[in-house]
Design a protein around this motif. Structure first.
Motif, short mmCIF file in Angstrom:
data_model
loop_
_atom_site.label_atom_id
_atom_site.label_comp_id
_atom_site.label_asym_id
_atom_site.label_seq_id
_atom_site.Cartn_x
_atom_site.Cartn_y
_atom_site.Cartn_z
N GLN A 19 0.82 -1.21 0.00
CA GLN A 19 0.00 0.00 0.00
C GLN A 19 0.85 1.26 0.00
OE1 GLN A 19 -3.35 -0.07 -0.34
NE2 GLN A 19 -3.14 -2.28 -0.50
N GLU A 20 2.08 1.17 0.51
CA GLU A 20 2.94 2.35 0.65
C GLU A 20 3.86 2.57 -0.54
OE1 GLU A 20 3.69 2.51 5.47
OE2 GLU A 20 4.80 1.05 4.27
N LEU A 21 4.01 1.58 -1.41
CA LEU A 21 4.99 1.69 -2.49
C LEU A 21 4.76 2.91 -3.37
CD1 LEU A 21 5.47 -2.01 -3.65
CD2 LEU A 21 7.17 -0.54 -2.57
N GLY A 22 3.49 3.25 -3.59
CA GLY A 22 3.17 4.38 -4.44
C GLY A 22 3.64 5.71 -3.89
N GLN A 23 3.92 5.76 -2.59
CA GLN A 23 4.44 6.99 -1.99
C GLN A 23 5.89 7.25 -2.40
OE1 GLN A 23 3.94 6.90 2.28
NE2 GLN A 23 1.96 5.87 2.13
N TYR A 24 6.58 6.19 -2.77
CA TYR A 24 8.01 6.29 -3.06
C TYR A 24 8.35 6.14 -4.55
CZ TYR A 24 8.50 5.44 1.98
OH TYR A 24 8.42 5.51 3.35
N PHE A 25 7.50 5.46 -5.31
CA PHE A 25 7.86 5.12 -6.69
C PHE A 25 6.73 5.47 -7.66
CE2 PHE A 25 10.18 2.28 -3.89
CZ PHE A 25 11.48 2.40 -4.36
N LYS A 26 7.11 6.08 -8.79
CA LYS A 26 6.17 6.45 -9.84
C LYS A 26 6.58 5.79 -11.15
CE LYS A 26 4.24 9.24 -6.88
NZ LYS A 26 2.96 8.85 -6.22
N VAL A 27 5.61 5.44 -11.97
CA VAL A 27 5.88 4.75 -13.22
C VAL A 27 6.74 5.60 -14.15
CG1 VAL A 27 3.74 5.59 -14.29
CG2 VAL A 27 4.83 3.49 -15.13
N ASN A 28 7.72 4.97 -14.77
CA ASN A 28 8.61 5.57 -15.77
C ASN A 28 9.48 6.71 -15.22
OD1 ASN A 28 7.72 3.88 -17.85
ND2 ASN A 28 6.01 5.25 -18.32
N LYS A 29 9.46 6.93 -13.93
CA LYS A 29 10.29 7.98 -13.34
C LYS A 29 11.63 7.39 -12.94
CE LYS A 29 10.56 11.35 -9.59
NZ LYS A 29 9.90 11.92 -8.38
N LYS A 30 12.71 8.15 -13.16
CA LYS A 30 14.03 7.70 -12.75
C LYS A 30 14.20 7.89 -11.25
CE LYS A 30 16.11 8.68 -17.24
NZ LYS A 30 17.16 9.41 -18.00
N HIS A 31 14.47 6.79 -10.57
CA HIS A 31 14.64 6.82 -9.12
C HIS A 31 16.09 6.47 -8.78
CE1 HIS A 31 10.34 7.15 -8.11
NE2 HIS A 31 10.14 6.38 -9.16
N ARG A 32 16.57 6.99 -7.65
CA ARG A 32 17.93 6.70 -7.23
C ARG A 32 17.92 6.10 -5.83
NH1 ARG A 32 18.14 6.42 -11.61
NH2 ARG A 32 18.99 7.86 -13.16
N LEU A 33 18.73 5.09 -5.67
CA LEU A 33 18.78 4.36 -4.41
C LEU A 33 19.09 5.26 -3.23
CD1 LEU A 33 19.00 1.75 -2.65
CD2 LEU A 33 21.41 1.67 -3.33
N GLU A 34 20.05 6.14 -3.37
CA GLU A 34 20.56 6.88 -2.20
C GLU A 34 19.46 7.66 -1.50
OE1 GLU A 34 23.46 7.61 0.59
OE2 GLU A 34 23.54 6.26 -1.15
N HIS A 35 18.63 8.36 -2.25
CA HIS A 35 17.55 9.13 -1.64
C HIS A 35 16.57 8.21 -0.91
CE1 HIS A 35 14.46 12.19 -1.07
NE2 HIS A 35 13.59 11.35 -1.62
N PHE A 36 16.18 7.14 -1.58
CA PHE A 36 15.24 6.18 -0.98
C PHE A 36 15.84 5.55 0.28
CE2 PHE A 36 13.87 1.67 -0.81
CZ PHE A 36 12.52 1.85 -0.59
N TYR A 37 17.09 5.16 0.19
CA TYR A 37 17.79 4.52 1.32
C TYR A 37 17.85 5.44 2.53
CZ TYR A 37 21.99 2.84 3.83
OH TYR A 37 22.90 2.43 4.77
#
Length: 523
Positions: free
Chosen positions: A140-158
């Protein structure tokens, strides 16, 4: 066993979480079902040890539930051979036992989640889906952190998760004053380090009957395996391996987590495949162990080590579990099903035949692939920078790469495999996972391993009959992808160096690469 139950609860082979809220009560009218299925054993060609491990772990989990007083139906390949797929089997069981409610835990592979959704829509009885209750970040929470086709970087998420869960934090700041100690964790194993590499903790699980079933039902597999399985298949063994890692390996884990060696094979023992790695990925991905338990245990050992385990070692390990593992799962679910079709670099080649037998003169590839076939395991740098790098610079189609990685590794489940291969390794997602294409010449292999010293090819040469194939293939890769990669600031210097070469030099390198590509099955 009763002939009638109110509720059927399906437990998949990667849902072996004994702490799930399902098991807090022992209702007499609930039937738990676990099944070996041809569908799951054949959707790709799996390593024999992977099939052994999942079947053995499922069998043990079912026995544990029965011993705890639950009603459990554990079906083997012999019992399910008549059913063409999972829905057909479930339909049969629902009718047989008079089931009024079907419950399941959300599958962690898109193909199974889709299959379950379509199956539930076809039922006239009540259905309920439950969280797996395994990951730090819920579905249920994944959508708060990840969006389709958007470039994400580990460091910010971590960093976000470190702060959210208060892991290695002091007064809202990272312990030690910095978030990431990766630069301290890139040591090569020197000759004097080899004698200190520990003997791995291995198990001796009897899988004779499982092998007989696999053979009886003509399940095609790859790799080596006998009647004894060395991997942990239950909670007791998994906890034992986790504790062994924390006590014996964690003090040097970070230092040598990227290192590779071929010098520990053939000396009466093979330690080069395990080194200081935890090897708990199967236990984690089958949910026998939870990531929180793993992280909490490792930090406990760090706190009690009196400096034997330093901050760089524990941070590097936590980053893999809390950071990378949760990160790739978020990438997967934000972008599926389209993610499985991405081919940003328009690659077309077929995987070389030696990926199935390790019969190549390239020593680095031979070691990584033979180890994978022997143990159903290779550590992250072998996967990314040895076999993965070759596939990238040789232009292998990502479907080919995905299928091999998904099959050969004991821990490979699509949610974790695909973002690592199609994304991080092959750059087929155009940078959704990684900020650059992780392409490398033979110099990287020389820097992080001792493979080059005993190789047929010469890592210092780019052109010639004995030139390291990785060198010319690297430049061929950069040259053919200049339009797509040339504007990336992380690779701009590479292209400047390429353009500094004369026309004759560039032509010689490209011709060398073309020769290798034309003879790709024989290099």
């Amino acid at each position: 066993m009763n002939n009638q139950y109110q509720t059927l609860r399906l437990v998949l082979g990667d849902q072996l979480n004994a702490s799930h809220s399902w098991y807090q009560d022992k209702s007499e009218d609930v039937l738990y079902v676990m099944a070996e299925l041809h569908q799951e054993a054949t959707y790709t060609v799996h390593h024999i040890q992977k099939v052994q491990a999942f079947f053995a772990a499922m069998q043990g989990f079912a026995a544990g539930l029965k011993q705890a007083g639950f009603h459990v139906l554990h079906l083997t390949l012999d019992d399910t051979a008549e059913f063409k797929n999972l829905p057909e089997m479930l339909t049969h069981l629902i009718k047989k036992f008079g089931i009024q409610q079907f419950e399941y835990q959300l599958a962690d592979e898109a193909r199974l989640r889709t299959q379950m959704s379509e199956f539930c829509q076809s039922l006239e009885i009540k259905t309920m889906g439950f969280e797996a209750e395994h990951f730090y970040v819920s579905d249920q929470e994944l959508g708060q952190y990840f969006k389709v086709n958007k470039k994400h970087r580990l460091e910010h998420f971590y960093r976000t998760l470190r702060a959210r869960f208060d892991i290695l934090m002091r007064n809202g700041e990272p312990e030690g004053g910095q978030w990431n100690y990766d630069k301290d964790n890139r040591e090569k194993l020197k000759k004097q380090d080899l004698s200190d590499v520990p003997q791995p903790l291995l198990f001796a699980n009897d899988v004779t009957e499982i092998n007989e079933r696999i053979a009886r039902h003509n399940i095609k597999t790859m790799g080596k395996g006998d009647n004894t399985l060395l991997w942990p298949i239950n909670r007791k063994q998994s906890v034992e391996l986790l504790n062994f890692f924390c006590e014996v390996c964690l003090p040097n884990f970070g230092r040598f987590q990227d290192a590779m060696t071929g010098q520990l094979k053939g000396l009466g023992e093979d330690l080069g495949w395990s080194l200081y790695h935890s090897r708990i990925s199967f236990a984690l991905n089958s949910k026998i162990l939870s990531p929180k338990q793993v992280v909490d245990t490792a930090i406990h050992y760090y706190r009690q080590s009196n400096g034997k385990i330093n901050l760089a070692q524990i941070e590097g390990f936590v980053r893999q579990i809390l950071g990378w593992r949760e990160f790739v799962r978020g990438i997967y679910w934000a972008n599926m099903p389209n993610y499985a079709t991405l081919n940003h670099l328009d690659t077309t080649r077929v995987l070389p035949s030696w990926f199935w037998d390790a019969n190549t003169k390239m020593n680095c590839q031979h070691h990584a692939i033979s180890q994978s076939l022997d143990y159903a395991y290779a550590h992250h740098i072998q996967r990314l920078m040895i076999t993965g790098n070759f596939c990238l610079i040789a232009g292998i189609h990502p479907d080919e790469v995905d299928a091999w990685y998904l099959g050969v590794y004991i821990d490979a489940i699509e949610w974790v495999e695909m973002p690592n291969t199609r994304g991080m390794s092959q750059f087929a997602d155009g940078g959704i996972v990684g900020s650059k294409a992780y392409a490398a010449s033979g110099n990287y292999v020389k820097k992080m391993s001792d493979y080059c010293s005993s190789c047929t090819y010469k890592v210092t040469e780019t052109v010639g009959s004995n030139a390291c194939p990785l060198n010319s293939l690297y430049w061929h890769f950069m040259h053919r992808n200049q339009e797509k990669l040339g504007n990336n600031p992380r690779t701009a210097m590479v292209f400047k160096n390429w353009l500094k070469k004369t026309d004759e030099q560039r032509a010689a390198v490209l011709n060398q690469a073309e020769t290798y590509l034309e003879n790709i099955n024989n290099i």
